[in-house]
Design a protein around this motif. Structure first.
Motif, PDB file in Angstrom:
ATOM      1  N   ALA A  14      39.891  45.667  26.745  1.00 59.49           N
ATOM      2  CA  ALA A  14      40.334  47.059  26.633  1.00 59.49           C
ATOM      3  C   ALA A  14      39.679  47.925  27.705  1.00 59.49           C
ATOM      4  O   ALA A  14      40.322  48.809  28.291  1.00 59.49           O
ATOM      5  CB  ALA A  14      40.010  47.600  25.244  1.00 59.49           C
ATOM      6  N   ALA A  15      38.401  47.672  27.986  1.00 54.42           N
ATOM      7  CA  ALA A  15      37.692  48.434  29.014  1.00 54.42           C
ATOM      8  C   ALA A  15      38.296  48.182  30.397  1.00 54.42           C
ATOM      9  O   ALA A  15      38.483  49.112  31.191  1.00 54.42           O
ATOM     10  CB  ALA A  15      36.205  48.076  29.001  1.00 54.42           C
ATOM     11  N   LEU A  16      38.597  46.922  30.688  1.00 56.17           N
ATOM     12  CA  LEU A  16      39.230  46.598  31.975  1.00 56.17           C
ATOM     13  C   LEU A  16      40.592  47.276  32.101  1.00 56.17           C
ATOM     14  O   LEU A  16      40.947  47.805  33.160  1.00 56.17           O
ATOM     15  CB  LEU A  16      39.384  45.086  32.111  1.00 56.17           C
ATOM     16  N   GLY A  17      41.360  47.248  31.006  1.00 54.97           N
ATOM     17  CA  GLY A  17      42.667  47.899  31.024  1.00 54.97           C
ATOM     18  C   GLY A  17      42.560  49.392  31.255  1.00 54.97           C
ATOM     19  O   GLY A  17      43.348  49.971  32.000  1.00 54.97           O
ATOM     20  N   ALA A  18      41.562  50.019  30.623  1.00 54.35           N
ATOM     21  CA  ALA A  18      41.376  51.459  30.797  1.00 54.35           C
ATOM     22  C   ALA A  18      40.976  51.795  32.232  1.00 54.35           C
ATOM     23  O   ALA A  18      41.461  52.779  32.816  1.00 54.35           O
ATOM     24  CB  ALA A  18      40.313  51.966  29.821  1.00 54.35           C
ATOM     25  N   MET A  19      40.109  50.983  32.827  1.00 55.19           N
ATOM     26  CA  MET A  19      39.678  51.235  34.206  1.00 55.19           C
ATOM     27  C   MET A  19      40.837  51.090  35.188  1.00 55.19           C
ATOM     28  O   MET A  19      40.991  51.897  36.109  1.00 55.19           O
ATOM     29  CB  MET A  19      38.521  50.296  34.584  1.00 55.19           C
ATOM     30  N   TRP A  20      41.670  50.045  34.977  1.00 58.52           N
ATOM     31  CA  TRP A  20      42.817  49.885  35.878  1.00 58.52           C
ATOM     32  C   TRP A  20      43.798  51.047  35.716  1.00 58.52           C
ATOM     33  O   TRP A  20      44.347  51.541  36.703  1.00 58.52           O
ATOM     34  CB  TRP A  20      43.541  48.568  35.624  1.00 58.52           C
ATOM     35  N   LEU A  32      50.461  37.432  46.732  1.00 53.77           N
ATOM     36  CA  LEU A  32      49.137  37.992  46.453  1.00 53.77           C
ATOM     37  C   LEU A  32      49.109  38.652  45.081  1.00 53.77           C
ATOM     38  O   LEU A  32      48.172  38.454  44.299  1.00 53.77           O
ATOM     39  CB  LEU A  32      48.749  39.009  47.523  1.00 53.77           C
ATOM     40  N   THR A  33      50.151  39.426  44.781  1.00 56.94           N
ATOM     41  CA  THR A  33      50.206  40.092  43.480  1.00 56.94           C
ATOM     42  C   THR A  33      50.196  39.087  42.339  1.00 56.94           C
ATOM     43  O   THR A  33      49.415  39.209  41.390  1.00 56.94           O
ATOM     44  CB  THR A  33      51.467  40.969  43.388  1.00 56.94           C
ATOM     45  N   THR A  34      51.051  38.076  42.413  1.00 52.35           N
ATOM     46  CA  THR A  34      51.116  37.101  41.323  1.00 52.35           C
ATOM     47  C   THR A  34      49.903  36.189  41.297  1.00 52.35           C
ATOM     48  O   THR A  34      49.556  35.655  40.241  1.00 52.35           O
ATOM     49  CB  THR A  34      52.398  36.252  41.433  1.00 52.35           C
ATOM     50  N   SER A  35      49.221  36.015  42.431  1.00 54.61           N
ATOM     51  CA  SER A  35      48.016  35.175  42.421  1.00 54.61           C
ATOM     52  C   SER A  35      46.904  35.811  41.605  1.00 54.61           C
ATOM     53  O   SER A  35      45.954  35.137  41.195  1.00 54.61           O
ATOM     54  CB  SER A  35      47.528  34.914  43.853  1.00 54.61           C
ATOM     55  N   GLY A  36      47.029  37.116  41.356  1.00 56.43           N
ATOM     56  CA  GLY A  36      46.068  37.759  40.473  1.00 56.43           C
ATOM     57  C   GLY A  36      46.070  37.156  39.080  1.00 56.43           C
ATOM     58  O   GLY A  36      45.041  37.143  38.387  1.00 56.43           O
ATOM     59  N   MET A  37      47.228  36.642  38.657  1.00 56.32           N
ATOM     60  CA  MET A  37      47.309  35.979  37.357  1.00 56.32           C
ATOM     61  C   MET A  37      46.325  34.814  37.295  1.00 56.32           C
ATOM     62  O   MET A  37      45.608  34.614  36.314  1.00 56.32           O
ATOM     63  CB  MET A  37      48.728  35.458  37.113  1.00 56.32           C
ATOM     64  N   TYR A  38      46.296  34.039  38.372  1.00 53.65           N
ATOM     65  CA  TYR A  38      45.503  32.821  38.380  1.00 53.65           C
ATOM     66  C   TYR A  38      44.021  33.118  38.556  1.00 53.65           C
ATOM     67  O   TYR A  38      43.176  32.463  37.947  1.00 53.65           O
ATOM     68  CB  TYR A  38      46.003  31.894  39.485  1.00 53.65           C
ATOM     69  N   LEU A  39      43.710  34.131  39.391  1.00 50.30           N
ATOM     70  CA  LEU A  39      42.310  34.515  39.540  1.00 50.30           C
ATOM     71  C   LEU A  39      41.793  35.100  38.231  1.00 50.30           C
ATOM     72  O   LEU A  39      40.648  34.844  37.833  1.00 50.30           O
ATOM     73  CB  LEU A  39      42.161  35.538  40.674  1.00 50.30           C
ATOM     74  N   GLY A  40      42.640  35.862  37.549  1.00 46.72           N
ATOM     75  CA  GLY A  40      42.243  36.405  36.252  1.00 46.72           C
ATOM     76  C   GLY A  40      42.014  35.308  35.224  1.00 46.72           C
ATOM     77  O   GLY A  40      41.054  35.355  34.451  1.00 46.72           O
ATOM     78  N   ILE A  81      43.405  37.865  32.298  1.00 43.71           N
ATOM     79  CA  ILE A  81      42.112  37.815  31.619  1.00 43.71           C
ATOM     80  C   ILE A  81      42.332  38.052  30.128  1.00 43.71           C
ATOM     81  O   ILE A  81      41.736  37.385  29.276  1.00 43.71           O
ATOM     82  CB  ILE A  81      41.144  38.858  32.206  1.00 43.71           C
ATOM     83  N   GLU A  82      43.218  38.994  29.817  1.00 44.08           N
ATOM     84  CA  GLU A  82      43.519  39.271  28.401  1.00 44.08           C
ATOM     85  C   GLU A  82      44.150  38.061  27.718  1.00 44.08           C
ATOM     86  O   GLU A  82      43.776  37.703  26.601  1.00 44.08           O
ATOM     87  CB  GLU A  82      44.461  40.478  28.313  1.00 44.08           C
ATOM     88  N   ARG A  83      45.095  37.416  28.371  1.00 41.15           N
ATOM     89  CA  ARG A  83      45.789  36.293  27.732  1.00 41.15           C
ATOM     90  C   ARG A  83      44.856  35.110  27.517  1.00 41.15           C
ATOM     91  O   ARG A  83      44.828  34.516  26.427  1.00 41.15           O
ATOM     92  CB  ARG A  83      46.982  35.868  28.593  1.00 41.15           C
ATOM     93  N   VAL A  84      44.102  34.752  28.548  1.00 37.06           N
ATOM     94  CA  VAL A  84      43.144  33.658  28.404  1.00 37.06           C
ATOM     95  C   VAL A  84      42.060  34.044  27.408  1.00 37.06           C
ATOM     96  O   VAL A  84      41.630  33.230  26.590  1.00 37.06           O
ATOM     97  CB  VAL A  84      42.534  33.299  29.772  1.00 37.06           C
ATOM     98  N   ALA A 141      41.185  32.217  35.918  1.00 36.26           N
ATOM     99  CA  ALA A 141      39.968  31.499  36.321  1.00 36.26           C
ATOM    100  C   ALA A 141      38.720  32.267  35.905  1.00 36.26           C
ATOM    101  O   ALA A 141      37.762  31.690  35.369  1.00 36.26           O
ATOM    102  CB  ALA A 141      39.974  31.271  37.834  1.00 36.26           C
ATOM    103  N   ALA A 142      38.723  33.589  36.145  1.00 31.87           N
ATOM    104  CA  ALA A 142      37.579  34.409  35.763  1.00 31.87           C
ATOM    105  C   ALA A 142      37.389  34.399  34.248  1.00 31.87           C
ATOM    106  O   ALA A 142      36.257  34.336  33.744  1.00 31.87           O
ATOM    107  CB  ALA A 142      37.774  35.840  36.269  1.00 31.87           C
ATOM    108  N   GLY A 143      38.502  34.452  33.523  1.00 32.17           N
ATOM    109  CA  GLY A 143      38.415  34.410  32.069  1.00 32.17           C
ATOM    110  C   GLY A 143      37.833  33.103  31.560  1.00 32.17           C
ATOM    111  O   GLY A 143      36.975  33.091  30.667  1.00 32.17           O
ATOM    112  N   MET A 144      38.279  31.994  32.118  1.00 34.48           N
ATOM    113  CA  MET A 144      37.758  30.686  31.715  1.00 34.48           C
ATOM    114  C   MET A 144      36.281  30.534  32.049  1.00 34.48           C
ATOM    115  O   MET A 144      35.540  29.851  31.345  1.00 34.48           O
ATOM    116  CB  MET A 144      38.557  29.579  32.401  1.00 34.48           C
TER     117      MET A 144
END
Length: 387
Positions: A173-179, A140-148, A25-28, A150-153
């Motif tokens: 930044a808020a998402l990063g802090a929550m994670w 599953l872990t790496t598929s988070g890249m693609y879902l992120g 999400i951050e990169r996109v 997609a959500a970002g787009m």
């Protein structure tokens, strides 16, 4: 009746899945927000490309150090520190296209911080995940890249439109802090009883034979423990490692060219704004999410049912994925419509993700004890494409 306890390794996999989602999400998000801000400031395409690629210089340089740090300090701790660093950078840096030096330093910092993430994740998963669950856990872990992505787009262009480009930085930044809070609260190192499942039972660990902790006799009859040295020479001279490197390079070349320049292609090449495209702009990344998990489930099925060997399973999925993806990539320029571009990019990215069930899991097959370091070596090649 006692409730069945939710296995801790499943929670770890879910948290790493969320981790990769937030990272992408951050990169996109930066690509979308910076493109809008740079266009408004009249920044040319060459300068935009320089800023967009700066992240990957830092990202590439920190992969191997990230694997080393995860091996020595622990993947769980390094992962937390990395997230805190890049989240703080996003929160504190203003998105001003005219302040080029500040943006360059900020993107380098974010790149360095995120470069520690995937080697750390592989170190953590190698400790927690048993061999028969490797493919689907890593997928599953790496598929988070693609879902992120997609959500970002889907969401971030509207956030930019209504709240401005800087709001994307604050949201990330808020998402990063929550994670970071969730990881700090719920993640832990595996108990000793869990270690043999992953570190001592690798399918192909004989390719890079390693010894665990070595006990040294002391003069008083006692003993101490030291950690085995990292076999750098054997890693760097291993042909299976270099096969992973080549595949990682190929995968990331296609992925990042599309991820960084697909928004620009839609807006300048096809004269379509991201807002006008609606949900269709997220389809390529959603397809990656689906195909990545299909590949992981299929790979584990083929291995556990002994339909194919581990090696042949990795080669089969890797080959099918990359061949179909290459044909779809070559077809993109033929279609001059949004539907054609979305279709071709969806097929290309989907089958690239399918191929990850081959090379991306192979780090743990050949050297589960040093999976983070091998991941760092291979990912360095994958990110050097923009240097």
């Amino acid at each position: 009746m006692t409730m069945m306890k939710f296995p801790k390794r499943y929670l770890i996999v879910i948290l790493t899945f969320i981790c990769t989602s937030v990272c992408y999400i951050e990169r996109v998000g930066f690509s979308i927000a910076y493109t809008v801000a740079a266009d408004a400031a009249g920044v040319n395409q060459s300068s935009k490309g320089t800023i967009l690629s700066t992240f990957y210089y830092g990202y590439a340089c920190s992969q191997v150090p990230g694997g080393w740090a995860a091996q020595k300090i622990g993947g769980r701790k390094v992962l937390l520190l990395s997230f805190v660093l890049w989240s703080a950078t996003c929160a504190l840096v203003p998105l001003d296209p005219n302040r080029i030096f500040v943006l360059v330093i900020a993107r380098l910092l974010v790149g360095v911080a995120q470069g520690f993430i995937f080697p750390s994740i592989h170190t953590v998963l190698a400790q927690w995940v048993p061999p028969h669950e490797r493919s689907r856990s890593v997928s599953l872990t790496t598929s988070g890249m693609y879902l992120g992505a997609a959500a970002g787009m889907l969401v971030l262009p509207s956030l930019v439109k209504y709240r401005g480009p800087q709001s994307v930085f604050l949201a990330e930044a808020a998402l990063g802090a929550m994670w970071s809070f969730l990881w700090f609260k719920y993640a832990s190192d595996p108990p000793r009883s869990e270690h043999p499942k992953a570190t001592a039972a690798g399918f192909g660990e004989s390719l890079l034979p390693t010894k665990g902790n070595q006990k040294l006799k002391l003069e008083n009859g006692g003993s101490s423990t030291r950690t085995a040295k990292i076999p750098w020479k054997r890693i760097l001279l291993s042909l299976p490692v270099w096969a992973i490197v080549v595949n990682n390079f190929t995968f990331h070349y296609a992925l990042y060219v599309l991820m960084n320049w697909l928004p620009t292609y839609f807006e300048l090449g096809l004269q379509l704004s991201l807002q006008e495209m609606g949900s269709s702009k997220m389809l390529p990344y959603l397809n990656m999410f689906i195909f990545s998990n299909i590949g992981g489930v299929v790979a584990d099925h083929l291995v556990t049912k002994r339909i194919l060997s581990v090696t042949n399973t990795r080669k089969f999925l890797n080959t099918i994925g990359f061949i179909v993806a290459s044909l779809a990539l070559m077809a993109i320029p033929i279609f001059r419509t949004s539907d054609g571009a979305v279709l071709c990019s969806s097929v290309a990215l989907g089958f690239l993700a399918l191929g990850r069930a081959g090379f991306a899991v192979n780090h743990m097959d050949i050297a589960p004890r040093y999976a983070g370091i091998v991941m760092g070596v291979s990912n360095t090649a994958g990110e050097r494409i923009f240097d």
